[in-house]
Design an enzyme around this catalytic site. Structure first.
Site, PDB file in Angstrom:
ATOM      1  N   LYS A 101      33.414  46.820  31.749  1.00 62.41           N
ATOM      2  CA  LYS A 101      33.528  45.369  31.891  1.00 62.41           C
ATOM      3  C   LYS A 101      32.352  44.721  31.157  1.00 62.41           C
ATOM      4  CE  LYS A 101      32.822  41.580  35.090  1.00 62.41           C
ATOM      5  NZ  LYS A 101      32.789  41.079  36.467  1.00 62.41           N
ATOM      6  N   GLY A 162      30.582  34.168  42.164  1.00 63.31           N
ATOM      7  CA  GLY A 162      29.992  34.099  43.502  1.00 63.31           C
ATOM      8  C   GLY A 162      30.077  32.733  44.166  1.00 63.31           C
ATOM      9  N   ALA A 188      36.079  36.304  39.013  1.00 66.75           N
ATOM     10  CA  ALA A 188      35.038  35.381  39.478  1.00 66.75           C
ATOM     11  C   ALA A 188      35.601  34.083  40.035  1.00 66.75           C
ATOM     12  CB  ALA A 188      34.036  35.051  38.388  1.00 66.75           C
ATOM     13  N   GLY A 189      35.061  33.690  41.166  1.00 69.33           N
ATOM     14  CA  GLY A 189      35.340  32.380  41.729  1.00 69.33           C
ATOM     15  C   GLY A 189      36.353  32.349  42.854  1.00 69.33           C
ATOM     16  N   ASN A 210      34.418  40.199  44.121  1.00 67.13           N
ATOM     17  CA  ASN A 210      33.398  40.910  44.887  1.00 67.13           C
ATOM     18  C   ASN A 210      32.943  40.070  46.081  1.00 67.13           C
ATOM     19  OD1 ASN A 210      30.527  42.955  43.882  1.00 67.13           O
ATOM     20  ND2 ASN A 210      31.027  42.207  45.901  1.00 67.13           N
TER      21      ASN A 210
END
Lengths: 262, 67
Positions: A101, A162, A188-189, A210
């Site tokens: 990644k 995050g 993300a987000g 995550n």
């Protein structure tokens, strides 16, 4: 579901990819990842703690590379050179593993991707034989350029890393999805299961997350919710939603056979 | 000899030191790592053959949790 996510020639039944950061301990990391059903897990590459005791557990003991597909990332890299260097070390660390990644950040406050450095790094890595899944902004032109360079998946943000702000620009994501011939994953987000389902309903091939799991009050339960949301969103997308009929209702019950006033 | 490891300079009182021996000295034997010496990756298969010299700069990395 029999249909699979194919990335760089390998098939995966799970369309949820998860990070391994921010958990309380490795046991919680493992429990959450098991609940998520994810097959691909991201890891960061960092300097080894030299003072550590010999018996200290490592992430790899809890998530054996034989059981999961590792996706080493370049989190924290702000230049193409640093990102390439990090992934070459990752390839050595993981015995020649090619799937990576790429993310090159532009600013420590927003962690917004620096797409110019990202494109430069992607060119070098593709030439060097890596299978590059690339984190980028939701700019459709940049996404297409990254595909043309030879990346194996393009991963636009839903919102800042995050932040849990959800999908801020579904329209751009849809343009990216329509234009792409490689898998598109939202990275993300995402903040909650609803966000993940919406990403899949837009037609994304998968979602990488995550913090949405690790920062939930109950990460293991949230991981299970995310698994279901990804599956539900995918099926909803494949099933094809009904058209929206603005300002015009349509009854679900028969309009005939109503009892009438005597 | 003095060797910089992950940005910290350490003194080693050996005349000859291979990367394998260094890994053992640092209690890292058996850990999955990748090592860069003066900016070049040293393949794991060569750890036993590569000798370190005064002033070498090493980066020793591993996989950690991340998103």
């Amino acid at each position: 579901m029999s249909e699979q996510l194919i990335i760089a020639g390998n098939s995966y039944h799970s369309r949820l990819l998860v990070g391994t950061g921010k958990y309380k301990d490795f046991a919680e990391t493992r429990a959450a990842i098991d609940a998520s059903g994810a097959q691909i897990v991201t890891v960061a590459i960092r300097r080894t703690n030299i003072g550590q005791t010999a018996g200290e557990p490592s992430l790899l003991e809890f998530l054996p590379p034989e059981e999961f597909t590792y996706l080493p990332n370049t989190a924290g890299c702000y230049s193409a050179d640093d990102a390439v260097r990090t992934l070459r070390l990752a390839r050595e660390l993981l015995d020649g593993h090619k799937l990576v990644k790429l993310e090159v950040l532009g600013d420590p406050k927003t962690l917004y991707p620096n797409v110019i450095e990202t494109i430069a790094a992607a060119k070098t890595l593709v030439k060097d034989g890596f299978d590059v899944m690339v984190y980028t902004s939701d700019d459709p032109i940049i996404a297409k350029q990254l595909e043309d360079i030879g990346c194996c998946a393009v991963m636009p943000l839903a919102s800042l890393i995050g932040s849990g702000m959800g999908i801020l620009n579904p329209w751009n994501l849809q343009i990216i999805i329509e234009n792409a011939k490689i898998p598109v994953l939202v990275d993300a987000g995402v903040g909650c299961a609803g966000d993940a389902a919406i990403a899949m309903e837009l037609g994304c091939d998968g979602v990488l997350m995550n913090t949405a799991i690790a920062a939930a009050n109950n990460p293991v339960m949230m991981a299970g919710a995310m698994k279901k949301a990804i599956e539900a969103g995918r099926e909803s997308y494949l099933a094809g939603r009904m058209p929206k009929k603005l300002y015009s209702a349509s009854p679900s019950s028969p309009t005939s056979g109503l009892i009438t006033a005597a | 000899m003095k060797i910089s490891i992950n940005g910290n300079v350490k003194q080693f009182d050996y005349e000859k030191l291979t990367i394998s021996a260094l890994v053992m000295t640092l209690n890292l034997t058996g850990k999955r790592l990748a090592i860069e010496k003066n900016g070049e990756i040293v393949p794991r298969s060569q750890f036993a053959e590569v000798n370190l010299q005064d002033g070498d700069k090493l980066e020793i990395v591993g996989a950690v949790g991340g998103g």
